[in-house]
Design a protein around this motif. Structure first.
Motif, PDB file in Angstrom:
ATOM      1  N   UNK A  34     -14.807 -43.607 -40.220  1.00  0.00           N
ATOM      2  CA  UNK A  34     -15.010 -44.915 -39.485  1.00  0.00           C
ATOM      3  C   UNK A  34     -14.438 -44.645 -37.934  1.00  0.00           C
ATOM      4  N   UNK A  35     -13.670 -43.897 -37.769  1.00  0.00           N
ATOM      5  CA  UNK A  35     -13.570 -43.682 -36.336  1.00  0.00           C
ATOM      6  C   UNK A  35     -14.487 -42.861 -35.502  1.00  0.00           C
ATOM      7  N   UNK A  36     -15.252 -42.278 -36.196  1.00  0.00           N
ATOM      8  CA  UNK A  36     -16.504 -41.597 -35.690  1.00  0.00           C
ATOM      9  C   UNK A  36     -17.584 -42.573 -35.165  1.00  0.00           C
ATOM     10  N   UNK A  37     -17.867 -43.505 -36.312  1.00  0.00           N
ATOM     11  CA  UNK A  37     -18.756 -44.603 -36.102  1.00  0.00           C
ATOM     12  C   UNK A  37     -18.357 -45.315 -34.692  1.00  0.00           C
ATOM     13  N   UNK A  38     -17.244 -45.653 -34.770  1.00  0.00           N
ATOM     14  CA  UNK A  38     -16.640 -46.445 -33.538  1.00  0.00           C
ATOM     15  C   UNK A  38     -16.783 -45.707 -32.308  1.00  0.00           C
ATOM     16  N   UNK A  39     -16.331 -44.388 -32.345  1.00  0.00           N
ATOM     17  CA  UNK A  39     -16.487 -43.553 -31.133  1.00  0.00           C
ATOM     18  C   UNK A  39     -17.789 -43.532 -30.515  1.00  0.00           C
ATOM     19  N   UNK A  40     -18.795 -43.228 -31.376  1.00  0.00           N
ATOM     20  CA  UNK A  40     -20.175 -43.242 -30.883  1.00  0.00           C
ATOM     21  C   UNK A  40     -20.681 -44.533 -30.450  1.00  0.00           C
ATOM     22  N   UNK A  41     -20.061 -45.323 -30.928  1.00  0.00           N
ATOM     23  CA  UNK A  41     -20.370 -46.812 -30.460  1.00  0.00           C
ATOM     24  C   UNK A  41     -19.843 -47.075 -29.416  1.00  0.00           C
ATOM     25  N   UNK A  64      -9.975 -49.969 -47.165  1.00  0.00           N
ATOM     26  CA  UNK A  64     -10.470 -51.052 -48.137  1.00  0.00           C
ATOM     27  C   UNK A  64      -9.968 -50.651 -49.746  1.00  0.00           C
ATOM     28  N   UNK A  65      -9.057 -51.749 -50.111  1.00  0.00           N
ATOM     29  CA  UNK A  65      -8.356 -51.337 -51.362  1.00  0.00           C
ATOM     30  C   UNK A  65      -9.207 -51.058 -52.621  1.00  0.00           C
ATOM     31  N   UNK A  66     -10.585 -51.809 -52.707  1.00  0.00           N
ATOM     32  CA  UNK A  66     -11.599 -51.540 -53.506  1.00  0.00           C
ATOM     33  C   UNK A  66     -12.250 -50.190 -53.432  1.00  0.00           C
ATOM     34  N   UNK A  67     -12.426 -49.851 -52.229  1.00  0.00           N
ATOM     35  CA  UNK A  67     -13.248 -48.596 -51.977  1.00  0.00           C
ATOM     36  C   UNK A  67     -12.189 -47.397 -52.071  1.00  0.00           C
ATOM     37  N   UNK A  68     -10.808 -47.583 -51.942  1.00  0.00           N
ATOM     38  CA  UNK A  68      -9.887 -46.681 -52.180  1.00  0.00           C
ATOM     39  C   UNK A  68      -9.803 -46.241 -53.825  1.00  0.00           C
ATOM     40  N   UNK A  69      -9.703 -47.598 -54.416  1.00  0.00           N
ATOM     41  CA  UNK A  69      -9.695 -47.132 -55.818  1.00  0.00           C
ATOM     42  C   UNK A  69     -10.899 -46.733 -56.427  1.00  0.00           C
ATOM     43  N   UNK A  70     -12.051 -46.839 -55.947  1.00  0.00           N
ATOM     44  CA  UNK A  70     -13.298 -46.540 -56.605  1.00  0.00           C
ATOM     45  C   UNK A  70     -13.161 -44.613 -56.131  1.00  0.00           C
ATOM     46  N   UNK A  78     -15.326 -45.895 -50.133  1.00  0.00           N
ATOM     47  CA  UNK A  78     -15.525 -46.510 -48.753  1.00  0.00           C
ATOM     48  C   UNK A  78     -14.229 -47.309 -48.090  1.00  0.00           C
ATOM     49  N   UNK A  79     -14.632 -47.411 -46.708  1.00  0.00           N
ATOM     50  CA  UNK A  79     -13.240 -47.939 -45.947  1.00  0.00           C
ATOM     51  C   UNK A  79     -13.960 -49.362 -45.523  1.00  0.00           C
ATOM     52  N   UNK A  80     -13.259 -50.267 -44.598  1.00  0.00           N
ATOM     53  CA  UNK A  80     -13.908 -51.298 -44.171  1.00  0.00           C
ATOM     54  C   UNK A  80     -14.877 -50.849 -43.213  1.00  0.00           C
TER      55      UNK A  80
END
Length: 231
Positions: A34-41, A64-70, A78-80
């Motif tokens: 997610x940091x990579x997304x934010x950094x390029x943006x 994201x708790x659901x993403x972490x459990x998945x 996935x994360x937020x």
């Protein structure tokens, strides 16, 4: 993964290695993604993610708790999602595609680094990974770590909203097609979740993951072997 654990195909050391690898991915690699997304943006002129505290590697900001459990139980997670405003880019579709591409590339880079570290250790301690349970567990950890990272990259390359692949695809589609796919994003998301939990994507994703993993493994092994032969 649960099926393999309960079927007995994983021993105790495999389970420990898998859990450690997945926890590392949840608390380090998903935030890196997610940091990579934010950094390029940010580089392209969009400060939205930074203003919301997402230009950080702090896992608390991304998990994201659901993403972490998945991630733990299914192997895909996935994360937020990072907030990105394409209107802040000079070329919105290209900017979004580059931001989307940064996430899966981060996973592939993480997998490659992990493989390089593994091969360095394997050349430095050639018998350690095969002659005792701890060595086998560490070896399994690197296998799971690299595999999970490549799986996440492949998964995110799927061109279905809201995955990164869809935003890469949008760079080549007319705005009407983008509007249609965005309008029905919820339906696409539900269909994707259904396919994940029923194993409908397993064969295709597994084939792509193995191919990329083998390529990265060769790319990681070559320089390590070269330097090992020098010394």
């Amino acid at each position: 993964m649960l099926q393999q654990i309960f079927s007995g195909s994983f021993n105790f050391y495999d389970v420990v290695a898998y859990l450690v690898a997945v926890l590392l991915i949840i608390f380090l690699i998903l935030p890196f993604h997610e940091w990579a997304h934010a950094f390029v943006a940010y580089l392209l002129g969009d400060k939205e993610a930074k203003s919301r505290g997402r230009l950080t590697l702090n896992p608390i900001s991304h998990i994201d708790m659901v993403g972490a459990l998945a991630m733990i139980f299914v192997g895909f997670g996935w994360a937020k999602p990072v907030p990105i405003n394409p209107n802040n880019f000079k070329k919105p579709k290209l900017g979004m595609a580059l931001c989307a591409l940064a996430g899966p590339v981060a996973n592939l880079l993480a997998a490659y680094v992990g493989l390089v570290i593994y091969y360095i250790l394997a050349f430095a301690f050639p018998s350690f990974f095969y002659l005792n349970d701890i060595g086998l567990m560490i070896r399994s950890f690197f296998v799971f770590y690299a595999s999970c990272n490549v799986s996440l990259a492949v998964f995110n390359f799927i061109p279905i909203p809201p995955l990164d692949g869809s935003k890469i695809l949008f760079a080549f589609l007319p705005y009407k097609a983008i509007a249609f796919m965005t309008k029905y994003e919820t339906i696409f998301s539900l269909a994707l979740i259904f396919l994940i939990f029923t194993g409908g994507l397993s064969t295709v994703l597994g084939f792509a993951t193995n191919g990329i993993l083998n390529f990265l493994s060769d790319m990681a092994l070559s320089p390590v072997r070269f330097f090992a032969e020098l010394f």
